[in-house]
Design a protein around this motif. Structure first.
Motif, PDB file in Angstrom:
ATOM      1  N   ALA A   1       0.824  -1.211   0.000  1.00 14.61           N
ATOM      2  CA  ALA A   1       0.000   0.000   0.000  1.00 14.61           C
ATOM      3  C   ALA A   1       0.860   1.263   0.000  1.00 14.61           C
ATOM      4  O   ALA A   1       1.899   1.334   0.672  1.00 14.61           O
ATOM      5  CB  ALA A   1      -0.915  -0.002   1.208  1.00 14.61           C
ATOM      6  N   ASP A   2       0.405   2.257  -0.749  1.00 16.14           N
ATOM      7  CA  ASP A   2       1.043   3.577  -0.776  1.00 16.14           C
ATOM      8  C   ASP A   2       0.245   4.490   0.147  1.00 16.14           C
ATOM      9  O   ASP A   2      -0.636   5.239  -0.277  1.00 16.14           O
ATOM     10  CB  ASP A   2       1.045   4.105  -2.214  1.00 16.14           C
ATOM     11  CG  ASP A   2       1.755   5.438  -2.335  1.00 16.14           C
ATOM     12  OD1 ASP A   2       2.287   5.919  -1.306  1.00 16.14           O
ATOM     13  OD2 ASP A   2       1.759   6.009  -3.444  1.00 16.14           O
ATOM     14  N   TYR A   3       0.564   4.412   1.452  1.00 12.30           N
ATOM     15  CA  TYR A   3      -0.193   5.200   2.415  1.00 12.30           C
ATOM     16  C   TYR A   3       0.103   6.703   2.310  1.00 12.30           C
ATOM     17  O   TYR A   3      -0.707   7.518   2.753  1.00 12.30           O
ATOM     18  CB  TYR A   3       0.099   4.703   3.838  1.00 12.30           C
ATOM     19  CG  TYR A   3      -0.431   3.299   4.097  1.00 12.30           C
ATOM     20  CD1 TYR A   3      -1.781   3.007   3.969  1.00 12.30           C
ATOM     21  CD2 TYR A   3       0.437   2.280   4.460  1.00 12.30           C
ATOM     22  CE1 TYR A   3      -2.254   1.728   4.203  1.00 12.30           C
ATOM     23  CE2 TYR A   3      -0.034   0.989   4.688  1.00 12.30           C
ATOM     24  CZ  TYR A   3      -1.382   0.722   4.558  1.00 12.30           C
ATOM     25  OH  TYR A   3      -1.849  -0.547   4.776  1.00 12.30           O
ATOM     26  N   GLU A   4       1.264   7.030   1.759  1.00  8.72           N
ATOM     27  CA  GLU A   4       1.552   8.441   1.544  1.00  8.72           C
ATOM     28  C   GLU A   4       0.495   9.072   0.641  1.00  8.72           C
ATOM     29  O   GLU A   4       0.098  10.216   0.831  1.00  8.72           O
ATOM     30  CB  GLU A   4       2.946   8.605   0.906  1.00  8.72           C
ATOM     31  CG  GLU A   4       4.102   8.236   1.807  1.00  8.72           C
ATOM     32  CD  GLU A   4       4.325   9.280   2.876  1.00  8.72           C
ATOM     33  OE1 GLU A   4       3.781  10.398   2.757  1.00  8.72           O
ATOM     34  OE2 GLU A   4       5.022   8.972   3.862  1.00  8.72           O
ATOM     35  N   HIS A   5       0.037   8.286  -0.334  1.00  5.58           N
ATOM     36  CA  HIS A   5      -0.983   8.782  -1.268  1.00  5.58           C
ATOM     37  C   HIS A   5      -2.391   8.642  -0.684  1.00  5.58           C
ATOM     38  O   HIS A   5      -3.128   9.629  -0.579  1.00  5.58           O
ATOM     39  CB  HIS A   5      -0.888   8.031  -2.590  1.00  5.58           C
ATOM     40  CG  HIS A   5      -2.035   8.285  -3.510  1.00  5.58           C
ATOM     41  ND1 HIS A   5      -2.249   9.488  -4.137  1.00  5.58           N
ATOM     42  CD2 HIS A   5      -3.074   7.474  -3.889  1.00  5.58           C
ATOM     43  CE1 HIS A   5      -3.353   9.435  -4.870  1.00  5.58           C
ATOM     44  NE2 HIS A   5      -3.868   8.206  -4.736  1.00  5.58           N
TER      45      HIS A   5
ATOM     46  N   ALA B   1     -10.650   0.561   0.794  1.00  4.54           N
ATOM     47  CA  ALA B   1     -10.487   0.405   2.236  1.00  4.54           C
ATOM     48  C   ALA B   1     -10.091  -1.021   2.602  1.00  4.54           C
ATOM     49  O   ALA B   1      -9.259  -1.235   3.492  1.00  4.54           O
ATOM     50  CB  ALA B   1     -11.773   0.790   2.946  1.00  4.54           C
ATOM     51  N   VAL B   2     -10.661  -2.018   1.921  1.00  5.77           N
ATOM     52  CA  VAL B   2     -10.325  -3.412   2.203  1.00  5.77           C
ATOM     53  C   VAL B   2      -8.849  -3.659   1.928  1.00  5.77           C
ATOM     54  O   VAL B   2      -8.099  -4.205   2.758  1.00  5.77           O
ATOM     55  CB  VAL B   2     -11.199  -4.363   1.367  1.00  5.77           C
ATOM     56  CG1 VAL B   2     -10.736  -5.806   1.548  1.00  5.77           C
ATOM     57  CG2 VAL B   2     -12.662  -4.254   1.769  1.00  5.77           C
ATOM     58  N   ALA B   3      -8.382  -3.261   0.736  1.00  5.99           N
ATOM     59  CA  ALA B   3      -6.986  -3.509   0.368  1.00  5.99           C
ATOM     60  C   ALA B   3      -6.033  -2.761   1.293  1.00  5.99           C
ATOM     61  O   ALA B   3      -5.028  -3.313   1.766  1.00  5.99           O
ATOM     62  CB  ALA B   3      -6.766  -3.100  -1.087  1.00  5.99           C
ATOM     63  N   LEU B   4      -6.328  -1.489   1.601  1.00  7.16           N
ATOM     64  CA  LEU B   4      -5.452  -0.699   2.454  1.00  7.16           C
ATOM     65  C   LEU B   4      -5.393  -1.267   3.862  1.00  7.16           C
ATOM     66  O   LEU B   4      -4.338  -1.240   4.514  1.00  7.16           O
ATOM     67  CB  LEU B   4      -5.940   0.754   2.491  1.00  7.16           C
ATOM     68  CG  LEU B   4      -5.780   1.549   1.189  1.00  7.16           C
ATOM     69  CD1 LEU B   4      -6.529   2.866   1.283  1.00  7.16           C
ATOM     70  CD2 LEU B   4      -4.299   1.787   0.872  1.00  7.16           C
ATOM     71  N   SER B   5      -6.531  -1.786   4.368  1.00  9.38           N
ATOM     72  CA  SER B   5      -6.524  -2.352   5.724  1.00  9.38           C
ATOM     73  C   SER B   5      -5.685  -3.618   5.803  1.00  9.38           C
ATOM     74  O   SER B   5      -5.298  -4.043   6.887  1.00  9.38           O
ATOM     75  CB  SER B   5      -7.956  -2.656   6.167  1.00  9.38           C
ATOM     76  OG  SER B   5      -8.504  -3.741   5.433  1.00  9.38           O
ATOM     77  N   LEU B   6      -5.392  -4.244   4.651  1.00  9.67           N
ATOM     78  CA  LEU B   6      -4.551  -5.446   4.595  1.00  9.67           C
ATOM     79  C   LEU B   6      -3.134  -5.120   4.131  1.00  9.67           C
ATOM     80  O   LEU B   6      -2.338  -6.036   3.873  1.00  9.67           O
ATOM     81  CB  LEU B   6      -5.184  -6.483   3.659  1.00  9.67           C
ATOM     82  CG  LEU B   6      -6.487  -7.120   4.160  1.00  9.67           C
ATOM     83  CD1 LEU B   6      -7.131  -7.952   3.056  1.00  9.67           C
ATOM     84  CD2 LEU B   6      -6.234  -7.986   5.383  1.00  9.67           C
ATOM     85  N   GLY B   7      -2.839  -3.806   4.001  1.00  8.06           N
ATOM     86  CA  GLY B   7      -1.485  -3.401   3.614  1.00  8.06           C
ATOM     87  C   GLY B   7      -1.216  -3.495   2.130  1.00  8.06           C
ATOM     88  O   GLY B   7      -0.047  -3.520   1.723  1.00  8.06           O
TER      89      GLY B   7
ATOM     90  N   PHE C   1      -0.941   3.120   8.085  1.00 10.03           N
ATOM     91  CA  PHE C   1      -2.182   3.694   7.562  1.00 10.03           C
ATOM     92  C   PHE C   1      -2.680   4.780   8.516  1.00 10.03           C
ATOM     93  O   PHE C   1      -3.075   5.878   8.106  1.00 10.03           O
ATOM     94  CB  PHE C   1      -3.216   2.583   7.387  1.00 10.03           C
ATOM     95  CG  PHE C   1      -4.465   2.981   6.669  1.00 10.03           C
ATOM     96  CD1 PHE C   1      -4.567   4.197   5.995  1.00 10.03           C
ATOM     97  CD2 PHE C   1      -5.577   2.132   6.644  1.00 10.03           C
ATOM     98  CE1 PHE C   1      -5.727   4.551   5.329  1.00 10.03           C
ATOM     99  CE2 PHE C   1      -6.736   2.486   5.989  1.00 10.03           C
ATOM    100  CZ  PHE C   1      -6.807   3.705   5.334  1.00 10.03           C
ATOM    101  N   ILE C   2      -2.658   4.497   9.827  1.00  9.79           N
ATOM    102  CA  ILE C   2      -3.121   5.476  10.823  1.00  9.79           C
ATOM    103  C   ILE C   2      -2.219   6.714  10.811  1.00  9.79           C
ATOM    104  O   ILE C   2      -2.702   7.854  10.789  1.00  9.79           O
ATOM    105  CB  ILE C   2      -3.140   4.830  12.213  1.00  9.79           C
ATOM    106  CG1 ILE C   2      -4.101   3.632  12.242  1.00  9.79           C
ATOM    107  CG2 ILE C   2      -3.549   5.847  13.273  1.00  9.79           C
ATOM    108  CD1 ILE C   2      -4.047   2.827  13.517  1.00  9.79           C
TER     109      ILE C   2
END
Length: 362
Positions: free
Chosen positions: A83-87, A99-105, A169-170
Motif C-alpha cells: 500500500a502507498d499510504y503516503e498517497h 479500504a479493504v486492500a489498504l486495511s490489509l497493507g 495507515f493510521i
C-alpha cells in the motif's frame, strides 16, 4: 479456516514441496537448505503416512504454513503491491474495495477482488480479504459508513469494531494535518457515547423484559379465554347435534304418519261414494229390465245390426206419450248387453212376443 482431516491431508499431499520447505525453515535436516531438501525428498514416499498420523492441531498448523508459503508467490504479494499510504492517507475519500486492500497493507490499484477471489479456499489472505469486504459492505448498507468515506471515518469505524489495520495507515492519515490527539479524543468520545448507549440499551432491555412479562400474562389470559371459548363452542355443538337428531327423529315419524294417511286417503278415493254406488246398482237393474224386455217382448237380437226392435220400442214409447228415438233406444240396448253375466240368446227360430195388442171390438 476449518478443514476436515481428509481434506487437509489431501491439500498437504498436493503441496508437499511447500510443506517440506516450511518444515526445513524451522527444522533444518542438513547443513545447507539444499541438503535439507534432498533429505526431505527422500522422505516423500512415506509423507502421506506421516500426515495421517498427525494430530488435527498439527495438520492445521502445517496447512497454515503451506498456505503462507504459497501466498508468497501469488500475484497479490508480488513486488509493488504494498500500500502507498503516503498517497491514500491524504485522499479526500475512499471506497469499499480501496479500504479493504489498504486495511490489509495492499495497494487497491493492483490488488483487487477479481485478483483475489480465485484463491478462496487455499489462501489465508484471500479468506481475510473476503471477510473484510463483507464487513465493510454491510456497514455501508446499514449506514454505519457512507458510500464514500474519508480515511479518518474508516479508521474510526475499524477501531470501534476492533478491525486491525496497519500502523502506517493510521500515521499517514493523521499526517493530512489533523491533530494526532484527535484520534484518541475521538476514541474517548466514542467510549463515552458507548457507555451512554449501553445505559440506554440496558434501560430498553428492562422495558422489554417488562413488556415481555406483560405479554406473557396477556397471552396466558388470552389462551384461557380461548379454551373457554372452545368449551362453549363444543357445548353448543353438542346441543345443536342433539336438537338436530331430535328434529330428524320427528321428521322421520312425520314421514311415516304422512305415508299412512296418504295410503288411507288413496284407499278411500278408490271407493265410490255411497250414492254413486247405489246409482250404479239401480242403473244396472234398469238396464237388465230394458234388455230383458227388448229380447223377450220385441225379439231384439243383440248380434244383429238391423234389428227392428229399437224402432218398435221407440214407436211404442211415443204411442204412450213418451218422447225418445230409436238411436237412444239402440244406445241403451248396447250398453245393457255389456252388463256382467249377460249372454246373447240364439234368436234364429224365435219369434218376438209383441207387446202390442189390437183393441178388442166392442
Amino acid at each position: 479456516m476449518a478443514f476436515h482431516a481428509a481434506e487437509l491431508i489431501d491439500f498437504l499431499d498436493q503441496h508437499w514441496c511447500s510443506v517440506m520447505a516450511a518444515h526445513a525453515a524451522h527444522h533444518p535436516l542438513g547443513k545447507t537448505p539444499e541438503d535439507t531438501l534432498c533429505k526431505l525428498e527422500e522422505l516423500r514416499q512415506s509423507f502421506h503416512n506421516d500426515l495421517s498420523q498427525m494430530s488435527p492441531e498439527q495438520l492445521i498448523a502445517t496447512a497454515k504454513d503451506v498456505m503462507i508459503e504459497l501466498d508468497q508467490a501469488r500475484p497479490f504479494n508480488r513486488l509493488g503491491t504494498d500500500a502507498d499510504y503516503e498517497h491514500f492517507g491524504r485522499c479526500a475519500f475512499l471506497n469499499v474495495p480501496e479500504a479493504v486492500a489498504l486495511s490489509l497493507g495492499k495497494d487497491p490499484r493492483f490488488v483487487t477482488w477479481a485478483m483475489v477471489k480465485p484463491y478462496l479456499g487455499t489462501s489465508i489472505f484471500a479468506f481475510e480479504y473476503a471477510k473484510r469486504l463483507d464487513l465493510i459492505e454491510r456497514a455501508v448498507i446499514w449506514q454505519e459508513l457512507p458510500e464514500f468515506f474519508s480515511p479518518l471515518q474508516f479508521l474510526t469505524w475499524a477501531h470501534q469494531y476492533k478491525l486491525p489495520v496497519p500502523d502506517a495507515f493510521i500515521q499517514r492519515t493523521f499526517d493530512r494535518g489533523e491533530p494526532i490527539q484527535y484520534w484518541h479524543d475521538l476514541c474517548e468520545a466514542l467510549h463515552g457515547s458507548n457507555l451512554k448507549l449501553c445505559a440506554e440499551l440496558e434501560a430498553a432491555h428492562d422495558a422489554l423484559a417488562t413488556l415481555q412479562t406483560e405479554n406473557d400474562e396477556h397471552a396466558q389470559r388470552t389462551f384461557e379465554e380461548w379454551l373457554d371459548g372452545q368449551d362453549q363452542i363444543d357445548r353448543l355443538n353438542g346441543e345443536h347435534e342433539m336438537q338436530l337428531a331430535s328434529l330428524q327423529d320427528a321428521l322421520a315419524q312425520a314421514k311415516i304418519q304422512n305415508a299412512l294417511l296418504l295410503e288411507q286417503n288413496n284407499a278411500k278415493a278408490a271407493e265410490p261414494p255411497m250414492d254413486e254406488a247405489l246409482a250404479t246398482i239401480e242403473r244396472k237393474s234398469l238396464l237388465t229390465i230394458v234388455i230383458a224386455s227388448a229380447v223377450g217382448g220385441f225379439g231384439y237380437d243383440p248380434k244383429s245390426n238391423k234389428s227392428p226392435a229399437p224402432q218398435e220400442i221407440a214407436s211404442e214409447a211415443q204411442r204412450l206419450g213418451l218422447k225418445t228415438t230409436d238411436d237412444t233406444v239402440r244406445k241403451y240396448l248396447k250398453e245393457a248387453t255389456k252388463i256382467s253375466g249377460f249372454v246373447s240368446p240364439d234368436m234364429t227360430h224365435r219369434k218376438p212376443k209383441s207387446v202390442r195388442q189390437k183393441p178388442k171390438s166392442v
